[in-house]
Design a protein around this motif. Structure first.
Motif, PDB file in Angstrom:
ATOM      1  N   ASP A   1      -0.945   7.316  -2.998  1.00 18.95           N
ATOM      2  CA  ASP A   1      -1.328   6.140  -2.694  1.00 18.95           C
ATOM      3  C   ASP A   1      -1.604   6.472  -0.767  1.00 18.95           C
ATOM      4  OD1 ASP A   1      -1.888   5.112  -4.953  1.00 18.95           O
ATOM      5  OD2 ASP A   1      -1.309   3.446  -4.326  1.00 18.95           O
TER       6      ASP A   1
ATOM      7  N   PHE B   1       3.149   3.707  -3.562  1.00 21.99           N
ATOM      8  CA  PHE B   1       3.259   4.831  -3.685  1.00 21.99           C
ATOM      9  C   PHE B   1       2.503   6.314  -3.019  1.00 21.99           C
ATOM     10  CE2 PHE B   1       2.325   2.001  -6.858  1.00 21.99           C
ATOM     11  CZ  PHE B   1       3.395   2.039  -7.624  1.00 21.99           C
TER      12      PHE B   1
ATOM     13  N   GLN C   1      -4.400   9.610  -0.319  1.00 22.53           N
ATOM     14  CA  GLN C   1      -5.386   8.879   0.065  1.00 22.53           C
ATOM     15  C   GLN C   1      -5.929   8.136   1.203  1.00 22.53           C
ATOM     16  OE1 GLN C   1      -6.516   8.224  -4.818  1.00 22.53           O
ATOM     17  NE2 GLN C   1      -4.694   8.750  -4.381  1.00 22.53           N
TER      18      GLN C   1
ATOM     19  N   SER D   1     -10.047  10.533 -12.534  1.00 21.46           N
ATOM     20  CA  SER D   1      -9.364   9.525 -12.091  1.00 21.46           C
ATOM     21  C   SER D   1      -7.717  10.080 -11.507  1.00 21.46           C
ATOM     22  CB  SER D   1      -9.364   8.257 -12.465  1.00 21.46           C
ATOM     23  OG  SER D   1      -8.149   8.902 -13.836  1.00 21.46           O
TER      24      SER D   1
ATOM     25  N   ARG E   1      -2.823   6.520 -11.371  1.00 17.66           N
ATOM     26  CA  ARG E   1      -1.308   5.482 -10.579  1.00 17.66           C
ATOM     27  C   ARG E   1      -0.293   5.054 -11.191  1.00 17.66           C
ATOM     28  NH1 ARG E   1      -1.236  -0.127  -7.949  1.00 17.66           N
ATOM     29  NH2 ARG E   1      -0.493   0.559  -6.012  1.00 17.66           N
TER      30      ARG E   1
ATOM     31  N   TYR F   1      -0.941  13.623  -8.165  1.00 21.31           N
ATOM     32  CA  TYR F   1      -1.969  13.303  -8.795  1.00 21.31           C
ATOM     33  C   TYR F   1      -2.531  12.808 -10.248  1.00 21.31           C
ATOM     34  CZ  TYR F   1      -4.329  12.906  -3.898  1.00 21.31           C
ATOM     35  OH  TYR F   1      -4.101  12.616  -2.634  1.00 21.31           O
TER      36      TYR F   1
ATOM     37  N   HIS G   1       9.293   5.932  -7.699  1.00 21.65           N
ATOM     38  CA  HIS G   1       8.878   6.258  -7.118  1.00 21.65           C
ATOM     39  C   HIS G   1       9.128   5.432  -6.145  1.00 21.65           C
ATOM     40  CE1 HIS G   1       5.205   8.409  -8.459  1.00 21.65           C
ATOM     41  NE2 HIS G   1       5.558   8.182  -8.867  1.00 21.65           N
TER      42      HIS G   1
ATOM     43  N   LYS H   1       0.549  -1.525  -0.231  1.00 20.68           N
ATOM     44  CA  LYS H   1       0.265   0.042   0.395  1.00 20.68           C
ATOM     45  C   LYS H   1       0.408   0.976   0.307  1.00 20.68           C
ATOM     46  CE  LYS H   1      -4.110  -1.314   2.965  1.00 20.68           C
ATOM     47  NZ  LYS H   1      -3.906  -0.909   4.221  1.00 20.68           N
TER      48      LYS H   1
END
Length: 1564
Positions: free
Chosen positions: A982, A979, A985, A1132, A1135, A1057, A1162, A976
């Motif tokens: 992520d 990144f 969020q 969106s 990713r 993003y 990343h 998880k």
């Protein structure tokens, strides 16, 4: 000497005009009148007597009549006005020597030397007209036409057969060229007519620049030949080039053309240093580890003494049968009672009138009164203040011999010991502290003085005499008649002459400036008086004129002691009268029909200058003219010249009697007239070069470098004399060897008072024969005079031990060097001949320093020319280099009591940087010949060397790693967190209101905050704006130009993003657009940014008029402001398809000035956050405070990445806010009780400097730092131990733990390699040998050992990081504690350079290097830093022994000099220690010259003090010769946001002439 013409004979000047002129001269020389005022008054006085010949420079007319070679300047129209010759203290005048010097200078051809450049405001010392060209049209004003009445012309040419050949040579070779050069160098000049050889000579000398003299250090320009680029032809130097072409074009070592004044001067300097001069030094032994300094090998051809061993010389016996008085006091009593009316001493005032005659009766009665008063009337708590044998200071001015004599005999009668000293004028007289030390060690509690003198002493407010610096507390007794009590009839003085008891103490100042007292016993005193009476044939009631200081030395022995023994009448002539009327002593000899006179050569010389037109004086009454400083080798010219002039006035040649004195021996020798049995006088013409080896050679080949000395007569009656070797065991010298003269006699001093050790070892000596047998069973006394015994057993003195300078195995006399410098006076440059020469020890050898006072009207050009010619002359005549030549403003050198220069005080000021010169020329390249040999690199062992397991040649491999990281695949949590977008969020979803950031302003109030959800929403809005307004596609680069704050963080995540790559850029400074905006533009262009995100204010700035002046504003990409973007969501969130995709670019400028961006994927970004989280134990409940810039490196990661990853709260303190509130960061740490805080060195420095005195106030305000577990300094350099330690000490009072402060280490390829973190052992410190580091080796030493350098561990290696030390060239692994390049392997290494501006190819292997042997599979990144690993005794968390990483410095920054590797910071640390006014320092090299830039915190006129100190300290501690010293204002050395010096920017600024330096000194 130069400039010495005859006055025009046509008009003899009346006496009163002469006297007025002499007075004017004096006023000028004393500084009572300005040069302009002097010239005005003088012109007025002479106006009536000067025949004006229109258009002809009268100096030429005058010149054509002079008989001897007295060079005057050829009258080229642009020649600066020659200056009035001053009546200076010409200690060292000799026409032969002047000719030698001029001839030596004439040999040299013109060559350019770079002249030091000086900011105009620093020229406070020079007058304005120094810069206005002299008006040459009015010949009558020109000093050339007004030769001062009575300058001496030297003897006719014919009488010097030795002079003619070189003069002829010079004339043939040069008269044409010199006139041609003087014409051509001045446009429109008329050809100068050269009337005589001498003028031709000076014509040449005046235009000569420095000739090619000195051996350059072997490697100054080694690197130059290897570069392929060819040097452009040199345009002539800056000086004397028509405007417009003075900028020569040349290329730096990198082939970049540089167009500036500075670089052309440096090129000149290189040309000066490049030529091979003397044969190189012989090979010498070098141990690889200890750099041995070259030991001067004796020259195989040097002259050696060849004579037989000398025998001890005995003087005639003291006459027996003469009715000597049994003691001096008995003589005084006898004359005082039987001849009370006989005159003893006549005192004169400054007009020459006799003010008082002391009779023998008065002397006896007043001395008795004083003795009675001293013993009976002075009490201290009902005890008598004094008891027999106590010491008493005698403080009397030179104008009051009567009171002095009464005081002296009064003390003797009371059995007290007089200690005569000078009158202290101010609290800080030169040397007065040392006199105080003498008084203290003698236990003096009482000072005797006169009423007038006591009134003149400085007083406290209570009216007491002040306590002078270093003096014991004294009671002052005024001894004028009214203060004394009359003794009762039956009182008799206690004094019996006590034989061995001390009679008086005479002070002497040594070469180092320490003052010692020499004790003279009653027996010695009596023997001295008897010996002088016999030698000088004194008889009863003779008259003696005494010009010397009557308080000590010959003035005391003849004029106060021996005179009383023989009932003589002394006429005492005060120094002040001599200054007003130099003829006064001759007039008194004439008026009183004196039989003997006691003078110094200075007095003879002064009287020569004033004697013209005095028709009525006669010296026929003199039977002895005793020259007290006959031991000064330069006195002979005064004696000869004096005889030449006064022989016609009744002076008989045999009357001149030079003598040699020394405080320890009293009189060493006196020349006697033939009627007293003296042999005929002798002269010796000795080779200077022979003398420097201590050998007597009558000169044959070199006619220039000679010293002519006269004998000082025969040994004193009753004395034995021998000459012993100067150094080591006191063996007798050979007959042709110079040594120290030693005397055994009953008439010498007995000891240094209170200093038994020095008396045994220095004062006394027992001479030995070559077989080692003592010459005599009794000790001899050393005289401190160097000399030899000549024919007829005459004593010759060639110098003083105190003035001896031992340079490179040869000995030079300071007086000889002064004489040479004085002979180089093309335009009477030195103020009153005031020159001090001394030696200082630098790098294990004496170095010669020459300091001169320059005349107030000398221009920069004059000074430089004079200095360069002095260097030439000294090199030519003495074959020795001058290390430093300094000019100080007139009247600023410390004065000795009688107006001379106080040498030891001058030396002290030079070494302390308190001399304040106005011009300096250092020549370390020529003088320092004992540097260690440049190192040749040894070929290293190749990969074939054995490796057994982890051992290299018996040593553990130098590799270490942080703790292991578990593999990511193991947990969903880790996936998880792969990144950061992520993570944000997820946090916004699970803990929306958890605060992540608090931003503080200067007042400490929170200006903005961001919770997880606020940050997420803001990032979404930015992403939407980028897609819609910016029309950007995935992978585009976006420049973020924001001040430190939450906006910067939000836009960073906004870019992630929408799949763009953010590049953070420091915004331009609105007050400094011209320098800051181009960097912004460059990063935007180099990073290929498609869009710039910023605030409205910055957006306006980027497009403003001012910006247009600095960059091309039309080429900006799209600029969007994010101040009010609409609330929109992105459809969106992007990713990334792979963790290896590029996340952001990190751009920064290295300290070497290279702009480069590194690519962070990343995967690397999340691995970095993970490592920091584990090391610092960061959880959502934690708070940390960050005071760093958020634009690159670890600072950026801590601001923008870590809080989002770990969820902890960051208190953000922008470093810029500290400028208005220094305590902001520490207050925030205390207020939020943060356990972990980060800062930069510049922040730490601001706190130590700005809050040093305010810790008390902070404590009152409740600042408490006991919460801090770890405070880390984010750095890419060697830890600055002194700064971190002073920070810890300073804030210990506020509860900061001593263990809290540590440093981190990161660099381009990996922004975080080491970080102390919260657990693990404390950082360790080791001490290494700085000399070994230069050879790329680590040698551990004890703390405090010489050359030790403390190094602190740079924090603990982060989890997942592996470090190895590799050899910089072979790339093989190195062993433990070996110095090499730090290589790193870790998941958070950057993946490569996005671009290195301009040098892509060079850096390809920085990110994927492999070892050349051993583990050749692992891929490493090279950090570019030198360091070493060392296994310590400590254990880390895993229980293993802890490996410490020590960073030594950046490889790019190191200086390769003399085959060794230097770290600039080490040289800079030494330099900053050299003087308290040095605020900061930076060094760099340019074409193999070391350039030191120093920031001066202090007055501009102190700038030049630093030049010598900087050169000395770098030589002493680093064995490097500094090429250029640049002194600038504080704040000129550029520093980046991490507090690191930008040395390459500085170098570029220096070469482009943009630093506006206060002073630039080019060391020769």
């Amino acid at each position: 000497m130069a400039d010495r013409g005859c006055p025009l004979e046509a008009v003899p000047l009346p006496t009163e005009v002469r006297e007025s002129l002499a007075e004017l001269e004096l006023e000028l020389s004393e500084g009572d009148i300005t040069q302009k005022g002097y010239e005005k008054k003088r012109a007025k006085l002479l106006a009536r007597y000067i025949p004006l010949v229109q258009g002809v420079d009268l100096s030429l007319q005058a010149e054509s009549r002079t008989t001897g070679p007295s060079p005057t300047a050829a009258a080229a129209p642009k020649q600066p006005k020659s200056r009035p010759t001053n009546s200076r203290d010409e200690r060292f005048r000799s026409d032969v020597h002047t000719e030698a010097v001029q001839a030596a200078l004439a040999k040299y051809k013109e060559r350019k030397m770079p002249m030091p450049s000086k900011r105009r405001s620093a020229l406070v010392h020079s007058s304005v007209d120094a810069y206005t060209p002299p008006d040459t049209s009015s010949a009558s004003e020109d000093e050339g036409s007004l030769r001062r009445p009575g300058r001496l012309t030297s003897t006719p040419l014919q009488s010097h057969p030795s002079v003619e050949p070189w003069l002829d040579r010079v004339i043939q070779g040069s008269s044409t060229s010199s006139s041609a050069s003087s014409t051509s160098s001045h446009p429109g000049g008329r050809p100068a007519t050269v009337p005589s050889a001498a003028a031709a000579l000076t014509g040449l000398a005046a235009h000569a620049h420095i000739a090619d003299l000195h051996p350059a250090p072997p490697d100054v320009t080694t690197g130059l030949g290897e570069h392929a680029h060819c040097e452009r032809p040199q345009v002539a130097s800056v000086r004397g080039v028509p405007r417009g072409c003075s900028r020569s074009i040349l290329e730096t070592a990198d082939g970049v053309p540089v167009n500036s004044r500075v670089s052309s001067k440096i090129q000149q300097l290189l040309n000066t240093l490049k030529r091979p001069k003397r044969p190189p030094l012989k090979e010498f032994f070098v141990d690889d580890c200890e750099e041995l300094l070259e030991v001067q090998q004796p020259d195989p051809n040097q002259p050696k003494p060849e004579g037989s061993q000398m025998v001890m010389l005995k003087g005639e016996p003291l006459a027996v049968g003469t009715p000597w008085p049994p003691s001096l006091l008995a003589a005084l009593q006898q004359w005082g009672t039987t001849q009370p009316k006989a005159p003893c001493l006549t005192a004169l005032d400054t007009t020459g009138k006799a003010t008082y005659t002391l009779t023998y009766g008065k002397l006896w009665s007043r001395s008795l009164k004083l003795a009675y008063t001293l013993l009976n009337k002075l009490t201290n708590k009902n005890e008598p203040l004094l008891k027999p044998g106590d010491r008493v200071a005698l403080v009397f001015p030179n104008s009051d011999p009567v009171m002095f004599m009464v005081a002296f005999y009064g003390c003797l009668l009371a059995e007290l010991i007089p200690v005569p000293i000078e009158v202290p004028l101010t609290r800080k007289d030169a040397g007065s502290q040392q006199v105080g030390f003498l008084l203290g060690s003698c236990g003096v509690a009482l000072a005797l003085t006169t009423d007038a003198c006591q009134k003149g002493l400085p007083k406290t407010q209570a009216g007491e005499v002040v306590t002078f610096k270093g003096w014991p507390p004294l009671a002052w007794l005024v001894i004028d008649g009214k203060h004394l009590a009359k003794p009762p009839k039956d009182w008799h003085p206690p004094a019996q002459d006590l034989g061995d008891g001390t009679a008086y103490i005479e002070y002497k100042t040594s070469k180092e400036g320490s003052t010692v007292g020499i004790t003279v016993s009653h027996a010695s005193l009596l023997a001295q008086c008897r010996a002088l009476t016999q030698t000088c044939g004194y008889s009863e009631a003779e008259t003696l004129t005494n010009v010397l200081d009557f308080k000590r030395d010959a003035g005391l022995w003849h004029g106060v002691l021996t005179s009383v023994m023989n009932r003589m009448h002394v006429i005492s002539i005060p120094y002040a009268l001599m200054k007003v009327n130099p003829l006064s002593w001759i007039q008194k000899v004439c008026a009183y029909k004196a039989r003997a006179a006691l003078v110094k050569s200075r007095d003879m010389h002064w009287s020569l200058l004033a004697q013209r037109g005095q028709r009525d004086i006669s010296l026929s009454s003199l039977r002895m003219l005793i020259v007290a400083d006959g031991a000064n080798p330069w006195s002979i010219s005064s004696c000869d010249a004096f005889l030449n002039v006064f022989q016609s006035r009744g002076l008989r040649p045999e009357v001149i009697c030079p003598c040699a004195c020394s405080p320890e021996i009293l009189t060493v020798a006196v020349r006697r007239p033939p009627d007293l049995g003296g042999p005929p006088p002798r002269k010796a013409i000795l080779s200077m070069s022979g003398l420097s080896y201590g050998v007597i050679r009558v000169d044959t080949e070199e006619k220039l470098a000679v010293l002519t000395v006269q004998d000082v007569g025969q040994v004193m009656p009753g004395a034995s004399v021998c000459v012993v070797k100067v150094e080591g065991t006191p063996y007798l010298c050979k007959t042709d060897e110079v040594g120290e003269i030693c005397v055994h006699s009953s008439a010498t001093g007995t000891a240094y008072y209170g200093l038994l050790g020095i008396t045994k070892n220095v004062f006394e000596t027992i001479p030995l024969t070559s077989g080692g047998a003592p010459v005599s069973d009794r000790p001899f006394t050393r005289s401190g005079l160097l000399g030899f015994i000549g024919p007829d057993n005459l004593v010759f003195v060639v110098g003083k031990l105190d003035g001896l300078m031992a340079v490179g195995g040869r000995r030079h006399s300071a007086d000889d060097v002064v004489a040479t410098a004085l002979a180089v006076e093309p335009m009477k440059f030195v103020y009153r001949g005031r020159i001090a020469v001394f030696s200082v020890t630098v790098l294990h050898d004496d170095r010669i320093v020459l300091v001169a006072e320059q005349r107030p009207d000398a221009s920069e050009e004059d000074s430089f020319q004079w200095m360069s010619r002095v260097l030439q002359a000294i090199d030519s005549i003495h074959q020795v280099g001058v290390y430093c030549l300094a000019l100080v403003p007139a009247n600023t050198l410390p004065k000795a009591p009688l107006g001379g220069i106080h040498i030891s005080e001058t030396k002290q000021r030079f070494l302390e940087g308190m001399l304040h010169p106005c011009n300096v020329l250092m020549c370390p390249h020529t003088c320092v010949t004992n540097l260690p040999k440049p190192r040749q690199k040894q070929p290293e062992v190749g990969p074939a060397s054995m490796i057994v397991g982890n051992l290299v040649a018996g040593k553990r491999l130098a590799q270490a790693s942080g703790r292991e990281l578990a593999h990511l695949e193991d947990s969903d949590q880790a996936k998880k967190f792969l990144f950061l977008a992520d993570v944000l969020q997820w946090r916004a979803h699970t803990t929306p209101d958890h605060p992540l950031f608090l931003l503080l302003n200067a007042k400490g109030t929170v200006t903005s905050t961001a919770t997880c959800v606020q940050l997420h929403k803001k990032a979404e809005r930015v992403a939407a704006a980028l897609m819609e307004r910016g029309r950007l596609s995935i992978g585009d680069h976006v420049a973020l130009v924001y001040p430190p704050g939450v906006d910067l963080i939000a836009t960073f995540y906004g870019c992630l993003y929408c799949g763009c790559v953010p590049v953070t850029v420091r915004p331009p400074h609105p007050q400094n657009l011209t320098t800051t905006l181009p960097t912004v533009k460059m990063i935007v262009e180099v990073s290929k940014s498609a869009c710039v995100l910023t605030t409205q204010a910055i957006m306006r700035l980027l497009k403003s008029k001012e910006a247009a002046a600095a960059v091309d504003v039309r080429t900006w990409p799209t600029i969007l402001d994010t101040d009010d973007i609409p609330k929109k969501k992105v459809a969106s969130i992007f990713r990334p398809p792979s963790p290896d995709m590029l996340a952001y670019l990190d751009f920064s400028v290295s300290t070497t000035g290279i702009l480069a961006g590194v690519k962070m994927s990343h995967a690397a970004t999340s691995a970095l956050c993970r490592s920091i989280k584990l090391q610092c134990e960061l959880y959502p409940s934690r708070q940390i405070a960050i005071c760093l810039d958020p634009y690159c490196g670890l600072g950026f990661a801590l601001w923008c990445l870590c809080s989002v990853y770990s969820g902890h709260q960051s208190v953000l303190v922008p470093p810029l806010e500290l400028e208005s509130n220094v305590s902001l960061w520490l207050s925030a740490v205390s207020q939020y009780k943060t356990r972990v805080t980060f800062c930069s060195y510049s922040v730490m420095e601001m706190c130590t400097k700005g809050l040093g005195t305010q810790t008390g106030t902070l404590r009152m305000r409740g600042v408490n730092l006991s919460c801090v577990r770890t405070c880390m300094v984010v750095a890419e350099e060697r830890p600055r131990i002194s700064l971190t330690q002073s920070f810890s000490k300073l804030f210990k009072d506020l509860g900061l733990s001593a263990r809290a402060v540590s440093t981190t280490f990161g660099c381009r390829v990996n922004v975080a390699i080491c970080l102390q973190g919260t657990a693990g052992p404390d950082p360790t410190t080791v001490y290494v040998d700085m000399r070994a580091l230069r050879h790329d080796r680590v040698r551990l030493v004890e703390r405090g050992s010489p050359h030790s350098l403390p190094l602190m561990e740079s924090g603990k290696i982060l989890p997942g990081v592996k470090v190895i030390i590799a050899h910089t060239e072979t790339k093989g692994p190195l062993g433990d504690s070996h110095l090499g390049e730090i290589w790193v392997s870790s998941p958070h290494n950057a993946t490569g350079y996005y671009t290195v501006y301009g040098e892509e190819a060079l850096h390809a292997d920085h990110f994927n290097a492999r070892l050349s042997f051993g583990d050749t599979q692992t891929i490493w990144a090279r950090t570019g830093y030198l360091g070493f690993l060392r296994r310590t005794e400590l254990t880390d968390a895993s229980g293993e022994r802890h490996d410490a990483l020590y960073v030594v410095g950046s490889l790019d920054e190191t200086l390769e000099l003399r085959g060794m590797r230097y770290h600039p910071i080490d040289i800079e640390t030494s330099v900053i220690r050299a003087h308290r006014s040095i605020a900061e320092c930076a060094v760099f090299t340019w074409t193999n010259l070391l350039v030191v830039v120093v920031e001066l915190e202090g007055l501009e006129q102190d700038a030049l003090d630093l030049v010598a100190l900087v050169t000395n300290v770098v030589l002493e501690e680093h064995y490097l010769v500094v090429g250029v010293v640049v002194i600038v204002d504080p704040g000129v050395i550029p520093i980046n946001s991490r507090g690191e010096k930008q040395r390459m920017h500085l170098r570029d600024g220096f070469l482009a002439d943009q630093l506006d330096p206060i002073y630039v000194a080019y060391n020769m």
